[in-house]
Design a protein around this motif. Structure first.
Motif, PDB file in Angstrom:
ATOM      1  N   MET A   1       0.285  -1.045  -6.013  1.00 10.60           N
ATOM      2  CA  MET A   1      -0.188  -0.397  -4.795  1.00 10.60           C
ATOM      3  C   MET A   1       0.864   0.429  -4.059  1.00 10.60           C
ATOM      4  O   MET A   1       0.560   1.012  -3.018  1.00 10.60           O
TER       5      MET A   1
ATOM      6  N   GLY B   1       0.815  -1.208   0.000  1.00  9.11           N
ATOM      7  CA  GLY B   1       0.000   0.000   0.000  1.00  9.11           C
ATOM      8  C   GLY B   1       0.845   1.252   0.000  1.00  9.11           C
ATOM      9  O   GLY B   1       1.993   1.246   0.458  1.00  9.11           O
TER      10      GLY B   1
ATOM     11  N   SER C   1      -5.186   2.082  -3.885  1.00  7.39           N
ATOM     12  CA  SER C   1      -5.296   1.492  -2.554  1.00  7.39           C
ATOM     13  C   SER C   1      -6.229   0.295  -2.561  1.00  7.39           C
ATOM     14  O   SER C   1      -6.166  -0.554  -1.672  1.00  7.39           O
TER      15      SER C   1
END
Length: 225
Positions: A174, A43, A150
């Motif tokens: 990501m 992320g 995300s």
């Protein structure tokens, strides 16, 4: 100044890259000493924070990194890059940083926020020199925009909307934008390298080709000297 920092999301990606570096290393079998490969998390937020910490520690020690590459596997847009292919980002884009509206997605830069609050904006271009070197070492790679999300795209509708908003995008992952922002804040050149494990679209595990993507990542690692 020390060497190149390669930031991956997960250990498996780091291991694939290290395997490629070792295979293309010096005769004694050691990887090039100026390449550090570390997983920084999944992320954009954790990738940015962890990369920023690594860059700050290196600078504080008087041995700043000369460049940062975000590397790993990604989803690829059908018709733009093949599964198992290699992608180089000419820019990394925070694709879902903005607001929804009845008329569609509104990019964050169109919401009236002062530029200084955007950390350089949601688009970070790759360093021209670093990208040129990677392109020369990987002439078969597809070059285009790599999106950072995300939430991984998993429906036909969201795939179509994303492809329409970003006609030059070739892949999504990501972490790229997060690593790019950390590099930009530290004044360190940045690039993003991805290999494609699956087509972007309705989530179908049977269409994933992880082995091929990791093998391609290992092959591409030779460009990271």
């Amino acid at each position: 100044m020390t060497g190149l920092l390669v930031a991956t999301a997960v250990p498996a990606e780091a291991e694939a890259i290290r395997a490629g570096l070792t295979a293309s290393a010096t005769p004694d079998g050691t990887a090039p000493p100026d390449v550090t490969v570390l997983p920084v998390g999944v992320g954009p937020a954790v990738a940015a924070a962890a990369t920023a910490r690594l860059l700050a520690l290196a600078e504080a020690a008087g041995r700043p990194y000369r460049a940062v590459v975000s590397a790993g596997i990604a989803g690829g847009f059908v018709g733009r890059v093949a599964v198992g292919g290699t992608v180089l980002a000419d820019r990394s884009v925070a694709a879902d940083l903005g607001a929804e509206s009845p008329g569609g997605f509104i990019p964050v830069e169109d919401l009236g926020m002062p530029p200084e609050l955007l950390g350089g904006g949601r688009i970070v271009p790759a360093d021209p020199g670093l990208l040129a070197g990677l392109r020369a070492a990987l002439p078969g790679a597809t070059v285009g925009t790599v999106l950072t999300v995300s939430t991984v795209t998993g429906t036909a509708a969201s795939t179509a909307a994303l492809a329409q908003r970003h006609p030059d995008a070739v892949a999504e992952a990501m972490e790229g934008y997060g690593v790019a922002v950390a590099a930009a804040q530290a004044g360190v050149p940045f690039a993003e390298l991805r290999t494609v494990s699956n087509p972007i679209g309705p989530r179908d595990r049977s269409a994933w080709r992880m082995r091929e993507a990791f093998a391609a990542l290992t092959s591409a690692a030779a460009a990271l000297h």
